[in-house]
Design a protein around this motif. Structure first.
Motif, mmCIF file in Angstrom:
data_model
loop_
_atom_site.group_PDB
_atom_site.id
_atom_site.type_symbol
_atom_site.label_atom_id
_atom_site.label_comp_id
_atom_site.label_asym_id
_atom_site.label_seq_id
_atom_site.Cartn_x
_atom_site.Cartn_y
_atom_site.Cartn_z
ATOM 1 N N ALA A 1 0.692 -1.422 0.039
ATOM 2 C CA ALA A 1 -0.232 -0.113 0.397
ATOM 3 C C ALA A 1 1.185 1.155 0.359
ATOM 4 C CB ALA A 1 -0.573 0.060 1.453
ATOM 5 N N VAL A 2 0.251 2.317 -0.594
ATOM 6 C CA VAL A 2 1.261 3.285 -0.789
ATOM 7 C C VAL A 2 0.504 4.587 -0.511
ATOM 8 C CG1 VAL A 2 1.018 3.520 -3.274
ATOM 9 C CG2 VAL A 2 2.411 5.039 -2.552
ATOM 10 N N THR A 3 0.864 5.977 0.127
ATOM 11 C CA THR A 3 -0.161 6.948 0.539
ATOM 12 C C THR A 3 -0.352 7.538 -1.004
ATOM 13 O OG1 THR A 3 2.195 8.249 0.661
ATOM 14 C CG2 THR A 3 0.837 7.711 2.360
ATOM 15 N N SER A 4 -1.686 8.131 -1.430
ATOM 16 C CA SER A 4 -1.863 8.632 -2.409
ATOM 17 C C SER A 4 -1.017 9.744 -2.686
ATOM 18 C CB SER A 4 -3.040 9.060 -2.596
ATOM 19 O OG SER A 4 -4.039 9.743 -3.298
ATOM 20 N N GLU A 5 -1.041 9.609 -4.136
ATOM 21 C CA GLU A 5 0.042 11.132 -4.586
ATOM 22 C C GLU A 5 -1.207 12.260 -5.079
ATOM 23 O OE1 GLU A 5 2.859 10.727 -7.603
ATOM 24 O OE2 GLU A 5 3.422 8.794 -6.579
ATOM 25 N N LEU A 6 -2.908 11.093 -5.552
ATOM 26 C CA LEU A 6 -3.241 12.379 -6.079
ATOM 27 C C LEU A 6 -4.129 13.679 -5.158
ATOM 28 C CD1 LEU A 6 -5.912 12.371 -8.680
ATOM 29 C CD2 LEU A 6 -6.981 11.238 -7.362
ATOM 30 N N THR B 1 -1.348 11.497 5.155
ATOM 31 C CA THR B 1 -0.399 10.352 4.933
ATOM 32 C C THR B 1 -0.794 9.964 5.944
ATOM 33 O OG1 THR B 1 1.164 11.104 5.291
ATOM 34 C CG2 THR B 1 1.038 11.402 2.893
ATOM 35 N N THR B 2 -0.303 10.668 7.179
ATOM 36 C CA THR B 2 -0.870 9.376 8.301
ATOM 37 C C THR B 2 -2.473 8.765 9.054
ATOM 38 O OG1 THR B 2 0.467 11.143 10.110
ATOM 39 C CG2 THR B 2 -1.218 9.363 10.648
ATOM 40 N N ASN B 3 -3.508 9.082 8.614
ATOM 41 C CA ASN B 3 -4.430 8.848 7.820
ATOM 42 C C ASN B 3 -4.568 8.327 7.070
ATOM 43 O OD1 ASN B 3 -7.997 9.473 8.377
ATOM 44 N ND2 ASN B 3 -7.857 9.583 5.946
ATOM 45 N N GLN B 4 -3.875 8.200 6.243
ATOM 46 C CA GLN B 4 -4.117 6.927 4.763
ATOM 47 C C GLN B 4 -3.268 5.850 5.362
ATOM 48 O OE1 GLN B 4 -2.756 9.656 1.448
ATOM 49 N NE2 GLN B 4 -4.500 10.812 1.463
ATOM 50 N N ALA B 5 -2.110 6.024 6.111
ATOM 51 C CA ALA B 5 -1.283 4.955 6.140
ATOM 52 C C ALA B 5 -1.921 3.778 7.748
ATOM 53 C CB ALA B 5 -0.179 5.210 6.648
ATOM 54 N N PHE B 6 -2.565 4.680 8.245
ATOM 55 C CA PHE B 6 -3.815 4.441 9.230
ATOM 56 C C PHE B 6 -4.708 3.262 8.652
ATOM 57 C CE2 PHE B 6 -6.324 5.049 13.273
ATOM 58 C CZ PHE B 6 -5.978 3.720 14.410
ATOM 59 N N ALA B 7 -5.382 3.306 7.803
ATOM 60 C CA ALA B 7 -6.408 2.744 6.864
ATOM 61 C C ALA B 7 -5.756 1.634 6.390
ATOM 62 C CB ALA B 7 -6.631 3.844 6.089
ATOM 63 N N ALA B 8 -4.283 2.185 5.543
ATOM 64 C CA ALA B 8 -3.898 0.704 5.561
ATOM 65 C C ALA B 8 -3.336 0.082 6.072
ATOM 66 C CB ALA B 8 -2.499 1.415 4.173
ATOM 67 N N ALA B 9 -2.424 0.145 7.431
ATOM 68 C CA ALA B 9 -2.608 -0.960 8.390
ATOM 69 C C ALA B 9 -4.220 -1.415 9.023
ATOM 70 C CB ALA B 9 -1.923 -0.307 9.697
ATOM 71 N N ILE B 10 -4.891 -1.056 9.567
ATOM 72 C CA ILE B 10 -6.277 -1.533 9.597
ATOM 73 C C ILE B 10 -6.888 -2.391 8.026
ATOM 74 C CG2 ILE B 10 -8.836 -1.179 9.672
ATOM 75 C CD1 ILE B 10 -6.731 0.268 11.901
ATOM 76 N N GLY B 11 -6.138 -2.291 6.892
ATOM 77 C CA GLY B 11 -7.107 -2.679 5.649
ATOM 78 C C GLY B 11 -6.553 -3.967 5.902
ATOM 79 N N GLY B 12 -4.836 -3.942 5.857
ATOM 80 C CA GLY B 12 -4.512 -5.588 6.175
ATOM 81 C C GLY B 12 -3.574 -5.271 5.005
ATOM 82 N N ILE B 13 -1.983 -5.111 5.795
ATOM 83 C CA ILE B 13 -1.133 -5.317 4.049
ATOM 84 C C ILE B 13 0.389 -5.684 4.604
ATOM 85 C CG2 ILE B 13 -2.083 -3.034 3.000
ATOM 86 C CD1 ILE B 13 0.796 -2.699 5.728
ATOM 87 N N GLN B 14 1.108 -6.094 3.563
ATOM 88 C CA GLN B 14 2.628 -6.483 3.995
ATOM 89 C C GLN B 14 3.612 -5.078 4.012
ATOM 90 O OE1 GLN B 14 -0.479 -8.642 2.124
ATOM 91 N NE2 GLN B 14 -0.328 -9.310 4.181
ATOM 92 N N ILE C 1 4.730 5.100 2.740
ATOM 93 C CA ILE C 1 4.395 6.653 2.485
ATOM 94 C C ILE C 1 5.085 7.590 2.303
ATOM 95 C CG2 ILE C 1 3.810 7.998 4.683
ATOM 96 C CD1 ILE C 1 3.759 5.625 6.723
ATOM 97 N N HIS C 2 4.947 8.767 1.441
ATOM 98 C CA HIS C 2 5.101 9.426 0.706
ATOM 99 C C HIS C 2 6.034 11.054 1.882
ATOM 100 C CE1 HIS C 2 5.078 7.562 -3.073
ATOM 101 N NE2 HIS C 2 3.579 8.359 -2.750
#
Length: 626
Positions: free
Chosen positions: A300-305, A319-332, A336-337
């Motif tokens: 998962a990578v934080t959005s450039e858009l 990016t913190t909000n986005q990273a938190f969502a990724a971690a909750i969603g489940g990633i390997q 984070i930009h």
């Protein structure tokens, strides 16, 4: 009453109808239906989700078991936390290597370099010097250089007597879309591609060597349904091409890593990752394979858009909000930009903050101790179901139309993304969606001295005998505002002229301040400064202010009652004495008064439904900022 009696007291369980009645009371009679919102995915979000609305199928799913909605391992992050994918770079390979060694000491747990280093002549041996590849995995998106760089990775693995693990992969289809070129001989290309995939087994048998980079679709404007559907279509294309070249389905499926973008739509991002795993596992049945080979590995990578050039520190919050969502969603893997990624002006501070965000999420939220934290949330579960259903339907439509390559050749994919992108920028222009520091609450003192207004997604793929296709347009939503603001700054820098308009404030402070503040915030988004009068009581005071300030554009600010009483007379007098002066009025007015003011000489009205980009463009043109 005794304590034992208190313990036995139970409260009545309110019904859904009772909740609706209470909600509509607080809404002062409005229906709860007004609380529903529609998303870019065509999903209607409800104000309340209940157990009845959630999927019965989801309740039976377990972490680590097909269809892997809740994760690909039973223990989640407890035994294997996500990997900190933070690229480090440098002027030389030696400098980049030194920075990577420092990053590894400070919490990074995977070796990550941008492929630009290798593409521009750096040697892999120097990049991996003193880095124990027997212990650490790697992650490099090779962006068209996979075949060319194979000998270097072989040499590094042999030198350390190591089997490299992690990701050394590229997504050819994504690179073609970025470059706007497709190989004329697809069959020949994929024959060589399949051989390269097999050759990478010599570098490490457990390497992921096939990338499905759906972030390209997201950064081109895609909604979550499109990102999922097109990502699946790309993955299926690779599986089928591998089959043609003699690779087994399970062999190619196990080599694939998916890269998803996560944006500031928190719950949608969580649901997207959960739905992605379910959909990929569902394809195992279609290929008549064991679902164990279709456990989706996610980067998962934080959005450039959603990044912005101005007020860059707001990007830390995004990016913190986005990273938190990724971690909750489940990633390997999680990338984070840095907060100044949009300008390209990376520095030690921004890279350290990005890396430390991982550590804070891991160490201070306890999400690594909970398997599938979103599991059981009726909202997330239903959102996951709806996303999966819509994405599967769209995926089938893509396949029925000939697959991903046909969609690209005929421009259907590009047009599909462009439609959603246009909706996004339109909503930002109308400020239906807020971009803090850009279209709302801009900081007028913030200046950009480095970087570019545009993103350039670099691709190093060389396409022989290319067939031209429509490329995906990669541009941030905020760039439409930033281009206007940069124009203003260039005007001030080159000509010494600061774009400025005047505010003719009517009556007392409490009458004009709300609309004056509104206009000041709006024009600041385009780099336009304001000068303002004290409260004008008469037409002559307004005319005197214009004579003193000597500006070419003014906006009248006051209350509705002030406009009804004074605006027409003031506008007529200004136009009589200064006919070339451009006049605007703050606030949308009733039809009759609006017609009167337009007839008197008002050019336009600035209000909450104004297209901000359009009005800023108009103002800058009238101010001579071209």
């Amino acid at each position: 009453m005794d304590l034992k009696d208190v313990k036995n007291i139970s409260f009545p369980k309110p019904s859904l109808d009772e909740w609706k009645e209470a909600a509509e009371t607080s809404l002062k009679g409005k229906s709860v239906e007004t609380l529903k919102t529609n998303t870019y995915e065509g999903i209607t979000l409800h104000p309340l989700y209940t157990e009845v609305a959630s999927s019965a199928n989801t309740k039976a799913e377990l972490p680590g078991f097909a269809p892997f909605t809740r994760g690909i391992t039973p223990t989640g992050y407890y035994e294997k936390p996500w990997l900190v994918v933070q690229p480090v770079s440098g002027v030389t390979a030696e400098e980049a290597n030194e920075k990577m060694l420092v990053a590894l000491e400070r919490g990074q747990n995977i070796v990550v370099y941008p492929v630009q280093l290798l593409a521009e002549g750096a040697r892999a041996a120097n990049l991996f010097n003193n880095i124990p590849l027997k212990e650490l995995p790697v992650f490099i998106d090779l962006k068209g250089k996979q075949k060319e760089l194979l000998p270097q990775f072989k040499a590094v693995a042999n030198q350390q007597d190591a089997q490299m693990t992690g990701v050394l992969a590229e997504d050819p289809i994504a690179e073609w879309l970025v470059r706007g070129q497709l190989p004329e001989d697809i069959e020949k290309y994929f024959a060589e591609w399949a051989q390269t995939i097999q050759d990478y087994q010599q570098v490490g048998p457990d390497l992921k060597s096939v990338l499905v980079n759906t972030a390209i679709f997201h950064n081109g404007g895609a909604n979550a349904v499109q990102e999922l559907a097109y990502g699946l279509a790309v993955a299926v294309q690779y599986v089928l091409e591998g089959q043609k070249q003699g690779l087994s389905i399970r062999d190619i499926a196990e080599k694939i890593v998916f890269s998803f973008a996560v944006d500031s739509n928190y719950f949608m991002s969580i649901a997207k990752l959960r739905a992605a795993r379910r959909l990929w596992a569902g394809l195992a049945e279609a290929f008549e394979e064991d679902s164990a080979y279709f456990k989706m590995t996610i980067h998962a990578v934080t959005s450039e858009l959603t990044e912005t050039l101005y007020d860059q520190h707001v990007n830390i919050l995004r990016t913190t909000n986005q990273a938190f969502a990724a971690a909750i969603g489940g990633i390997q893997y999680l990338q984070i930009h840095p907060f100044n990624h949009a300008s390209g002006a990376f520095n030690e501070l921004s890279e350290r903050i990005a890396r430390n965000t991982h550590l804070i999420l891991k160490e201070e939220t306890n999400i690594t101790t909970v398997v599938d934290p979103a599991g059981g949330s009726w909202y997330v579960e239903q959102l996951t179901d709806e996303l999966a259903e819509k994405a599967w339907t769209k995926f089938l439509e893509i396949e029925e139309a000939g697959g991903i390559l046909e969609a690209i050749k005929h421009g259907a994919l590009q047009a599909d993304l462009a439609e959603v992108y246009q909706a996004r920028i339109q909503n930002a222009a109308l400020r239906k969606e807020s971009i803090i520091g850009t279209n709302v609450y801009p900081n007028p003192t913030d200046k950009i001295t480095t970087g570019s207004t545009y993103e350039k997604q670099e691709s190093y793929m060389v396409v022989e005998e290319p067939l031209a296709i429509t490329p995906i347009k990669l541009q941030r939503i905020s760039s439409q505002f930033e281009q206007l603001r940069l124009r203003s700054e260039e005007c001030k820098k080159n000509d010494g002229i600061t774009p400025k308009i005047g505010l003719i404030n009517l009556n007392e402070l409490k009458s004009y301040k709300p609309r004056a503040d509104f206009v000041k915030g709006l024009v600041a988004a385009g780099g336009i400064e304001t000068d303002e009068s004290t409260g004008c009581q008469t037409s002559q005071e307004a005319v005197d202010y214009i004579a003193d300030s000597q500006l070419s554009i003014y906006c009248i600010c006051g209350s509705d009652s002030d406009y009804a009483d004074k605006a027409e007379a003031i506008v007529k007098e200004i136009k009589r004495q200064s006919p070339d002066t451009k006049l605007y009025v703050a606030g949308k007015q009733p039809g009759e008064l609006e017609s009167v003011l337009l007839k008197a000489g008002v050019g336009n009205f600035i209000h909450v439904k104004t297209n901000v980009v359009a009005i800023l463009t108009e103002l800058l043109q009238e101010l001579g900022v071209n």
